[in-house]
Design a protein around this motif. Sequence first.
Motif, PDB file in Angstrom:
ATOM      1  N   PRO A 163       0.838  -1.200   0.000  1.00  0.00           N
ATOM      2  CA  PRO A 163       0.000   0.000   0.000  1.00  0.00           C
ATOM      3  C   PRO A 163       0.877   1.256   0.000  1.00  0.00           C
ATOM      4  O   PRO A 163       1.860   1.343   0.739  1.00  0.00           O
ATOM      5  N   LEU A 164       0.529   2.206  -0.836  1.00  0.00           N
ATOM      6  CA  LEU A 164       1.375   3.391  -1.018  1.00  0.00           C
ATOM      7  C   LEU A 164       1.209   4.432   0.080  1.00  0.00           C
ATOM      8  O   LEU A 164       2.158   5.147   0.410  1.00  0.00           O
ATOM      9  N   THR A 165       0.034   4.537   0.662  1.00  0.00           N
ATOM     10  CA  THR A 165      -0.206   5.566   1.683  1.00  0.00           C
ATOM     11  C   THR A 165       0.751   5.433   2.869  1.00  0.00           C
ATOM     12  O   THR A 165       1.367   6.430   3.270  1.00  0.00           O
ATOM     13  N   PRO A 166       0.924   4.242   3.434  1.00  0.00           N
ATOM     14  CA  PRO A 166       1.882   4.128   4.545  1.00  0.00           C
ATOM     15  C   PRO A 166       3.314   4.446   4.128  1.00  0.00           C
ATOM     16  O   PRO A 166       4.084   4.984   4.930  1.00  0.00           O
ATOM     17  N   LEU A 167       3.657   4.144   2.879  1.00  0.00           N
ATOM     18  CA  LEU A 167       5.003   4.468   2.410  1.00  0.00           C
ATOM     19  C   LEU A 167       5.186   5.983   2.334  1.00  0.00           C
ATOM     20  O   LEU A 167       6.263   6.499   2.635  1.00  0.00           O
ATOM     21  N   GLY A 168       4.143   6.680   1.936  1.00  0.00           N
ATOM     22  CA  GLY A 168       4.196   8.144   1.934  1.00  0.00           C
ATOM     23  C   GLY A 168       4.421   8.690   3.334  1.00  0.00           C
ATOM     24  O   GLY A 168       5.194   9.627   3.533  1.00  0.00           O
ATOM     25  N   ARG A 169       3.763   8.077   4.308  1.00  0.00           N
ATOM     26  CA  ARG A 169       3.947   8.515   5.703  1.00  0.00           C
ATOM     27  C   ARG A 169       5.373   8.264   6.162  1.00  0.00           C
ATOM     28  O   ARG A 169       5.959   9.078   6.873  1.00  0.00           O
ATOM     29  N   ILE A 170       5.937   7.119   5.753  1.00  0.00           N
ATOM     30  CA  ILE A 170       7.330   6.823   6.116  1.00  0.00           C
ATOM     31  C   ILE A 170       8.266   7.870   5.528  1.00  0.00           C
ATOM     32  O   ILE A 170       9.166   8.371   6.203  1.00  0.00           O
ATOM     33  N   LEU A 171       8.052   8.220   4.269  1.00  0.00           N
ATOM     34  CA  LEU A 171       8.896   9.231   3.626  1.00  0.00           C
ATOM     35  C   LEU A 171       8.739  10.595   4.294  1.00  0.00           C
ATOM     36  O   LEU A 171       9.719  11.320   4.490  1.00  0.00           O
ATOM     37  N   LYS A 172       7.514  10.928   4.661  1.00  0.00           N
ATOM     38  CA  LYS A 172       7.287  12.205   5.347  1.00  0.00           C
ATOM     39  C   LYS A 172       7.921  12.187   6.735  1.00  0.00           C
ATOM     40  O   LYS A 172       8.473  13.192   7.182  1.00  0.00           O
ATOM     41  N   HIS A 173       7.849  11.054   7.403  1.00  0.00           N
ATOM     42  CA  HIS A 173       8.467  10.935   8.716  1.00  0.00           C
ATOM     43  C   HIS A 173       9.982  11.113   8.598  1.00  0.00           C
ATOM     44  O   HIS A 173      10.643  11.595   9.521  1.00  0.00           O
ATOM     45  N   GLY A 174      10.519  10.747   7.443  1.00  0.00           N
ATOM     46  CA  GLY A 174      11.937  10.917   7.178  1.00  0.00           C
ATOM     47  C   GLY A 174      12.330  12.351   6.851  1.00  0.00           C
ATOM     48  O   GLY A 174      13.501  12.659   6.699  1.00  0.00           O
ATOM     49  N   GLY A 175      11.327  13.233   6.723  1.00  0.00           N
ATOM     50  CA  GLY A 175      11.630  14.636   6.515  1.00  0.00           C
ATOM     51  C   GLY A 175      11.067  15.253   5.252  1.00  0.00           C
ATOM     52  O   GLY A 175      11.149  16.464   5.068  1.00  0.00           O
ATOM     53  N   ALA A 176      10.493  14.456   4.362  1.00  0.00           N
ATOM     54  CA  ALA A 176       9.933  15.009   3.129  1.00  0.00           C
ATOM     55  C   ALA A 176       8.648  15.775   3.433  1.00  0.00           C
ATOM     56  O   ALA A 176       7.804  15.297   4.180  1.00  0.00           O
ATOM     57  N   GLU A 177       8.538  16.973   2.884  1.00  0.00           N
ATOM     58  CA  GLU A 177       7.308  17.750   3.073  1.00  0.00           C
ATOM     59  C   GLU A 177       6.187  17.223   2.191  1.00  0.00           C
ATOM     60  O   GLU A 177       5.050  17.110   2.622  1.00  0.00           O
ATOM     61  N   ARG A 178       6.548  16.924   0.950  1.00  0.00           N
ATOM     62  CA  ARG A 178       5.567  16.400  -0.009  1.00  0.00           C
ATOM     63  C   ARG A 178       6.184  15.197  -0.700  1.00  0.00           C
ATOM     64  O   ARG A 178       7.390  15.148  -0.920  1.00  0.00           O
ATOM     65  N   VAL A 179       5.340  14.232  -1.063  1.00  0.00           N
ATOM     66  CA  VAL A 179       5.822  13.002  -1.692  1.00  0.00           C
ATOM     67  C   VAL A 179       4.939  12.700  -2.893  1.00  0.00           C
ATOM     68  O   VAL A 179       3.716  12.624  -2.779  1.00  0.00           O
ATOM     69  N   SER A 180       5.559  12.524  -4.047  1.00  0.00           N
ATOM     70  CA  SER A 180       4.798  12.209  -5.262  1.00  0.00           C
ATOM     71  C   SER A 180       4.411  10.740  -5.281  1.00  0.00           C
ATOM     72  O   SER A 180       5.028   9.897  -4.609  1.00  0.00           O
ATOM     73  N   GLU A 181       3.403  10.433  -6.068  1.00  0.00           N
ATOM     74  CA  GLU A 181       2.979   9.050  -6.232  1.00  0.00           C
ATOM     75  C   GLU A 181       4.109   8.214  -6.822  1.00  0.00           C
ATOM     76  O   GLU A 181       4.314   7.072  -6.425  1.00  0.00           O
ATOM     77  N   SER A 182       4.850   8.785  -7.759  1.00  0.00           N
ATOM     78  CA  SER A 182       5.936   8.023  -8.382  1.00  0.00           C
ATOM     79  C   SER A 182       7.039   7.706  -7.370  1.00  0.00           C
ATOM     80  O   SER A 182       7.646   6.638  -7.441  1.00  0.00           O
TER      81      SER A 182
END
Length: 68
Positions: free
Chosen positions: A5-24
């Motif tokens: 699932p992509l949504t939790p991966l987006g949260r992981i990336l944001k937790h790592g410091g990314a403000e915004r994360v693209s679908e790609s």
Amino acid sequence: MTRLPLTPLGRILKHGGAERVSESAKEELAKYLEEQASAITEIALESAKANGRKTLKSEDIIYAYKIL
């Protein structure tokens, strides 16, 4: 298409410091993680079989990722 699932991966990336994360970006991370999981599973299965088991245990996973 990834199976993770992509949504939790987006949260992981944001937790790592990314403000915004693209679908790609999420899709690429999912693809990488699935490849790593497959490689770890392959080695872990060999470990379990070598120890006369059909069941994968945490020790098999730990063994596998230490090798990689």
